[in-house]
Design an enzyme around this catalytic site. Structure first.
Site, short mmCIF file in Angstrom:
data_model
loop_
_atom_site.label_atom_id
_atom_site.label_comp_id
_atom_site.label_asym_id
_atom_site.label_seq_id
_atom_site.Cartn_x
_atom_site.Cartn_y
_atom_site.Cartn_z
N CYS A 113 6.40 -12.88 1.81
CA CYS A 113 4.89 -13.09 2.09
C CYS A 113 5.36 -14.16 1.44
CB CYS A 113 4.42 -11.96 1.79
SG CYS A 113 4.67 -10.57 2.70
N HIS A 255 -1.49 -16.26 2.86
CA HIS A 255 -0.50 -15.37 3.51
C HIS A 255 -1.63 -14.77 3.69
CE1 HIS A 255 1.54 -12.35 4.28
NE2 HIS A 255 1.39 -11.58 3.19
N ASN A 285 -0.36 -8.55 9.05
CA ASN A 285 0.69 -8.90 8.00
C ASN A 285 2.44 -9.27 8.83
OD1 ASN A 285 2.20 -10.17 5.67
ND2 ASN A 285 1.37 -8.37 4.48
O1 UT7 Z 1 2.54 -9.38 2.23
C1 UT7 Z 1 2.36 -8.77 1.13
C2 UT7 Z 1 1.25 -7.41 0.22
N1 UT7 Z 1 0.90 -6.60 0.76
C3 UT7 Z 1 -0.58 -6.83 0.21
O2 UT7 Z 1 -1.76 -7.76 0.36
C4 UT7 Z 1 -0.96 -4.75 0.56
C5 UT7 Z 1 -2.09 -4.86 -0.19
N2 UT7 Z 1 -2.80 -3.54 -0.36
C6 UT7 Z 1 -3.74 -3.64 0.69
O3 UT7 Z 1 -3.67 -4.00 1.29
C7 UT7 Z 1 -4.39 -2.14 0.46
O4 UT7 Z 1 -3.97 -1.87 -0.85
C8 UT7 Z 1 -4.25 -1.35 1.26
C9 UT7 Z 1 -4.60 -1.62 3.11
C10 UT7 Z 1 -2.55 -1.29 1.88
C11 UT7 Z 1 -4.49 0.43 1.15
O5 UT7 Z 1 -6.04 0.18 0.78
P1 UT7 Z 1 -6.61 1.21 -0.13
O6 UT7 Z 1 -8.45 0.22 -0.22
O7 UT7 Z 1 -5.95 0.33 -1.41
O8 UT7 Z 1 -6.59 2.23 0.14
P2 UT7 Z 1 -5.88 3.38 -1.08
O9 UT7 Z 1 -3.85 3.13 -0.75
O10 UT7 Z 1 -6.26 3.20 -2.43
O11 UT7 Z 1 -5.84 4.35 -0.33
C12 UT7 Z 1 -7.15 5.66 -0.04
C13 UT7 Z 1 -7.47 6.11 0.85
C14 UT7 Z 1 -6.18 7.58 0.19
O12 UT7 Z 1 -6.75 8.88 0.04
P3 UT7 Z 1 -7.54 9.65 -0.96
O13 UT7 Z 1 -5.74 9.71 -2.19
O14 UT7 Z 1 -8.32 8.47 -1.80
O15 UT7 Z 1 -7.62 10.68 -0.83
C15 UT7 Z 1 -5.15 7.29 1.27
O16 UT7 Z 1 -4.20 7.99 1.06
O17 UT7 Z 1 -7.10 6.31 1.75
C16 UT7 Z 1 -5.90 6.68 1.90
N3 UT7 Z 1 -5.18 6.25 2.97
C17 UT7 Z 1 -5.87 6.04 4.21
N4 UT7 Z 1 -5.98 6.61 5.40
C18 UT7 Z 1 -6.27 6.50 6.46
C19 UT7 Z 1 -4.03 5.13 2.94
N5 UT7 Z 1 -3.23 4.59 4.52
C20 UT7 Z 1 -4.26 4.84 5.00
C21 UT7 Z 1 -4.81 4.76 6.07
N6 UT7 Z 1 -5.34 5.64 6.66
N7 UT7 Z 1 -3.65 4.43 6.79
#
Ligand code: UT7
Length: 330
Positions: A113, A255, A285
């Site tokens: 990215c 980005h 993205n």
């Molecule tokens: O291009 C390069 C860079 N990439 C990025 O910049 C990505 C950076 N990261 C992010 O954008 C975020 O971390 C995500 C959007 C990927 C995830 O968001 P988050 O707020 O960090 O969520 P999390 O990974 O902490 O997950 C929170 C909860 C989890 O459940 P529990 O463990 O709290 O029960 C996940 O299992 O949300 C759950 N979860 C989902 N739920 C519904 C993870 N993905 C999903 C989903 N739908 N798609």
């Protein structure tokens, strides 16, 4: 020394869209979760047989060339920033052939990215030291080909696209690429990768291992924290070196990874959200394509005006991140 400036942009996205609702039909997620956590509503996906990153890169490049009626023979160098080539030896040469830029040397640059930012800085070096006069930089990715569509943590994020810019020499006093700051921390490379997995032993008296590339894997939380903590520091270092105050900045072009990341970085820098360029809701993205795609769209919408100062920052796998400060001079 001569200066460099961006004199044309172009972009291309596939026609097929996939909405959050459609994704929620094959993984456990919802439109509400995706919009709240990422700001993404839909993304474009490259579909159809034998379609590749090259097709998008060629369309974006031709659009940039058409805007200024430039003959492709005038291009000296093509840098294709991509992490999803359709040939591991590189795809830039195929773009060179398809747009008939017969005088251009062409190579790929792999930096996920951050690929567009690194390519812009690389191209600028060639121009500023007088080696080349006209460079076509393309950021293009089709990460849909490397996405695990059963992994809700990643499949909601990525989309396909391409953006191109033409960078040209100008008198040094008009130099528009004012400064840059680039960084890599390879200790965290495992936080976001498409890794090569060996699973086959070819026995030719010597044990040669062969394999193939895996799907995208990402530790979303860690990558999020990295982006929000490191990108503002890179921007501030760059501005300090140039003696430019944050108040003088007209646009923040990051980005397009996640709307929350864009907002958090703008907040940390006390940049008004009206100055943040964002199209992540429509395209997700698009990796190396996201910055030139958003730049092309912002120009089309007449947002960016002559003499505007733009912060351009990329971040992602590597982990690699960096900033370029650009003055818009045309
Ligand atoms: O291009 C390069 C860079 N990439 C990025 O910049 C990505 C950076 N990261 C992010 O954008 C975020 O971390 C995500 C959007 C990927 C995830 O968001 P988050 O707020 O960090 O969520 P999390 O990974 O902490 O997950 C929170 C909860 C989890 O459940 P529990 O463990 O709290 O029960 C996940 O299992 O949300 C759950 N979860 C989902 N739920 C519904 C993870 N993905 C999903 C989903 N739908 N798609």
């Amino acid at each position: 020394m001569q200066g460099a400036y961006i004199l044309a942009t172009g972009s291309a996205v596939p026609d097929s869209t996939i909405s959050n609702h459609q994704i929620s039909q094959f993984v456990e997620t919802s439109d509400q979760w995706i919009v709240t956590r990422t700001g993404i509503k839909e993304r474009r996906l490259l579909t159809g047989y034998n379609q590749s990153v090259i097709d998008l890169a060629v369309i974006a490049s031709k659009r940039a060339l058409q805007k200024i009626d430039m003959n492709p023979h005038d291009i000296d160098l093509i840098i294709l920033a991509t992490s999803s080539p359709n040939d591991l030896f590189g795809s830039a040469s195929q773009v060179q052939a398809k747009i008939q830029a017969v005088n251009a040397v062409a190579f790929d640059l792999t930096a996920a990215c951050s690929g567009f930012v690194l390519s812009l800085v690389t191209a600028t070096q060639f121009i500023q030291n007088g080696t080349y006069s006209t460079v076509l930089i393309i950021g293009a990715d089709v990460l849909s080909k490397w996405t695990n569509w059963n992994d809700r943590g990643t499949c909601i994020l990525f989309g396909d696209g391409a953006g191109a810019v033409i960078l040209q020499a100008c008198p040094y006093l008009e130099n528009a690429i004012l400064g840059f700051n680039l960084n890599t921390n390879g200790q965290y490379s495992n936080q976001l990768s498409i890794s090569y997995k060996e699973d086959k032993l070819v026995n030719l008296n010597l044990p040669i291992m062969q394999g193939s590339f895996d799907y995208i894997t990402m530790n979303g939380k860690e990558v999020y924290k990295f982006a929000v903590s490191q990108v503002p520091l890179s921007i501030l270092k760059c501005l300090n070196n140039l003696n430019i105050s944050i108040d003088n900045i007209d646009w923040l072009l990051l980005h397009q990874a996640n709307e929350r990341i864009l907002t958090a970085i703008a907040d940390k820098l006390s940049i008004d959200l009206r100055k943040v360029i964002s199209n992540v809701s429509k395209y997700g993205n698009t990796s190396a394509a996201s910055i030139p795609l958003a730049l092309d769209e912002a120009l089309y919408q007449n947002k960016i005006k002559k003499n505007d100062l733009i912060i351009i920052s990329g971040f992602g796998a590597g982990l690699t991140w960096g900033t370029v400060i650009v003055k818009w001079i045309y």
